[in-house]
Design an enzyme around this catalytic site. Structure first.
Site, mmCIF file in Angstrom:
data_model
loop_
_atom_site.group_PDB
_atom_site.id
_atom_site.type_symbol
_atom_site.label_atom_id
_atom_site.label_comp_id
_atom_site.label_asym_id
_atom_site.label_seq_id
_atom_site.Cartn_x
_atom_site.Cartn_y
_atom_site.Cartn_z
ATOM 1 N N GLU A 276 30.815 -93.070 43.998
ATOM 2 C CA GLU A 276 30.074 -92.783 42.785
ATOM 3 C C GLU A 276 31.058 -92.795 41.624
ATOM 4 O O GLU A 276 32.261 -92.802 41.799
ATOM 5 C CB GLU A 276 29.334 -91.449 42.900
ATOM 6 C CG GLU A 276 28.269 -91.461 43.990
ATOM 7 C CD GLU A 276 27.451 -90.181 44.054
ATOM 8 O OE1 GLU A 276 27.354 -89.469 43.036
ATOM 9 O OE2 GLU A 276 26.896 -89.894 45.133
ATOM 10 N N GLU B 37 29.673 -87.289 49.642
ATOM 11 C CA GLU B 37 31.031 -86.817 49.338
ATOM 12 C C GLU B 37 31.206 -85.547 50.133
ATOM 13 O O GLU B 37 30.568 -84.540 49.856
ATOM 14 C CB GLU B 37 31.212 -86.598 47.839
ATOM 15 C CG GLU B 37 32.668 -86.404 47.438
ATOM 16 C CD GLU B 37 33.023 -84.962 47.192
ATOM 17 O OE1 GLU B 37 33.738 -84.383 48.058
ATOM 18 O OE2 GLU B 37 32.599 -84.408 46.173
ATOM 19 N N ASN C 9 30.151 -74.874 45.301
ATOM 20 C CA ASN C 9 31.465 -74.625 44.689
ATOM 21 C C ASN C 9 31.531 -75.049 43.224
ATOM 22 O O ASN C 9 32.126 -74.368 42.399
ATOM 23 C CB ASN C 9 32.568 -75.309 45.498
ATOM 24 C CG ASN C 9 32.376 -76.813 45.616
ATOM 25 O OD1 ASN C 9 31.259 -77.323 45.603
ATOM 26 N ND2 ASN C 9 33.476 -77.535 45.728
ATOM 27 N N CYS D 94 36.660 -79.451 46.874
ATOM 28 C CA CYS D 94 36.884 -80.418 47.947
ATOM 29 C C CYS D 94 38.177 -81.201 47.751
ATOM 30 O O CYS D 94 38.712 -81.765 48.706
ATOM 31 C CB CYS D 94 35.702 -81.371 48.047
ATOM 32 S SG CYS D 94 35.292 -82.185 46.484
#
Length: 499
Positions: free
Chosen positions: A480, A267, A168, A301
């Protein structure tokens, strides 16, 4: 054929470029290939060389060898200087990166030019600067015999890091991981999504130009199970894995690395909530949530798929967001007027459309959308869907609970702050949330109650790259960003000296 060329620079309709693996400073072809498809019209734009198990091993060995060579001997400041050179080289080839990203993803050129490529360069600069000034702990310790000891920490690279990235935001999320990994002195083997292989390969050319030694950055193309992804995660000489993508894939990777107890940073997915209070700035909230729901055709996301609106504002908000959704312009991604691209693939479009149908079956009211566009040209072969808004679903509905990852949201009313918090937190995911209110105290109060890794108040997708980023629950493991990235990509060793 070239290892990688800018899409659009090939004039012949019969010419299909090759995208190759990059191992130890060389572009490498394997016999098995797969097609790279343009989501806008379904055309094949490249044949991608698929890495077999032996080639993945070659990549890992090249990375390990580089740690014993020039790269392993460089000091922090010299590494940082080379990362700045990478950022400069990305900007020098800005148009090429934009074209490659647009061709692979179908996202509008205006978005790739504003977000993806600038962030790629920024990622290298931020972590190059951060690693030069990153502090470490030291303590003077009193010992039982009345003497003293000095304890201090040193930062060492993990070694070889496997990086698996999604389709994405392929360039943005690739550089988000590669930059801190290299800043800390590691070498990397990158497995980009099979849907979007171009910019990871193009970055290899930039690495060469910027003086990154051979073997430090390697790219292997392929799929997940029984392909490059599995070969990389199971390789015994890979020291850590970082992955962004689906929660199910993250679970599979965790199982693969468990026997060797590798550190992981994940993630993963999200079913993010937005809470809109009646005292919000309505225009600001509608503008922000138009982005939060529909940016990149909902394939982020962090997008908001669940929107909760205080009842006195509910009807006005639904009408306003409907108007904005219907004003979005689908079209050719390289057209500056286009602000809604296709979904990434035919398979993903089938998934999203199945949820559109499921929503109707679950009793949703279709405010707008729910189908596909008809263009009357080659775009009909692409993977476009209509931006869609639903109301009226029960909170237990699958379309409220499951991540759809398309340009869609469900809007539901609430009557109290406590109810809004409970609704927003009623999810197995916990990646992001947004709150819209002019009451500053309420903004702080509700934000701190969100079960999410990041919460925005009166904004969305505003990022400071020094801050922690990650999710809870099915949305991931670890953080992160800033020092959190440096600490993940490093071994922190303590040295104790008795004085």
């Amino acid at each position: 054929m070239l290892a990688m060329v800018c899409p659009g620079s090939v004039e012949s309709d019969n010419f299909v470029k090759s995208i190759l693996n990059y191992i130890d400073g060389r572009f490498v072809r394997r016999t098995q290939e797969f097609a790279d498809v343009n989501p806008a019209d379904g055309s094949v734009i490249a044949q991608v060389s698929s890495a077999d198990k032996s080639l993945v091993d070659d990549a890992v060995q090249a990375a390990r060898k580089s740690l014993q060579g020039e790269w392993g001997r460089l000091g922090t400041r010299e590494r940082a200087a080379r990362l700045h050179a990478v950022a400069n080289a990305i900007e020098e080839r800005f148009d090429c990166f934009v074209e490659a990203e647009v061709a692979d993803t179908g996202k509008p050129v205006a978005l790739a030019s504003r977000l993806d490529v600038p962030r790629a360069a920024a990622n290298f600069r931020v972590f190059a600067d951060l690693v030069k000034t990153a502090a470490l702990e030291s303590f003077q310790t009193e010992t039982p015999d009345g003497k003293n000891a000095l304890n201090y920490a040193v930062r060492k690279p993990l070694g070889v890091v496997g990086i698996i990235t999604p389709w994405n935001l392929p360039l943005l999320l690739l550089t988000w991981k590669v930059a801190p990994a290299l800043a800390c002195g590691n070498a990397v083997v990158v497995k980009p999504s099979e849907e979007t292989p171009a910019t990871a390969t193009l970055l290899a050319e930039v690495m060469q130009e910027a003086g990154i030694p051979n073997g430090v950055y390697n790219v292997v193309h392929g799929f997940g199970p029984n392909s490059a992804g599995q070969f990389l995660t199971e390789h015994p000489e890979v020291n850590a894995i970082t992955f962004t993508g689906e929660s199910r894939t993250g679970a599979a990777i965790m199982q693969a690395v468990a026997p060797s107890v590798k550190p992981v940073s994940f993630e993963l997915g999200g079913k993010n909530a937005a809470i809109v209070f009646a005292d919000c700035d309505l225009e600001q909230a509608v503008n922000g949530l138009t982005e939060a729901v529909f940016l990149n055709t909902g394939q982020v996301c962090l997008c908001a798929e669940r929107v909760y609106v205080e009842r006195p504002l509910f009807d006005r908000f639904v009408t306003a967001l409907k108007r904005r959704a219907e004003a979005l312009v689908p079209g050719w991604p390289m057209d500056e007027s286009t602000n809604l691209g296709p979904l990434i693939s035919a398979q993903h479009r089938e998934k999203v459309l199945s949820y559109y149908q499921l929503a109707r079956e679950e009793g949703a009211t279709v405010v707008t959308g729910g189908g596909i566009f008809e263009f009357g040209n080659a775009l009909d072969n692409g993977f476009y869907v209509q931006p869609t808004i639903y109301t009226g679903l029960q909170e237990s509905a699958r379309c409220v609970k499951e991540e759809i990852f398309g340009p869609v949201c469900h809007i539901a009313p609430f009557d109290s702050e406590e109810e809004a918090v409970a609704l927003a937190n009623d999810s197995k995911y916990g990646l992001a949330a947004s709150i819209w209110t002019t009451n500053l105290s309420r903004g702080h109060r509700v934000a701190q109650k969100m079960n999410a890794g990041i919460t925005w108040v009166n904004c969305w997708f505003l990022r400071d790259l020094r801050t922690p980023f990650g999710g809870v629950g099915l949305s991931g493991i670890g953080r992160e960003g800033g020092m959190h990235s440096l600490n993940f990509y490093s071994e922190l060793n303590n040295i104790c000296i008795q004085l």
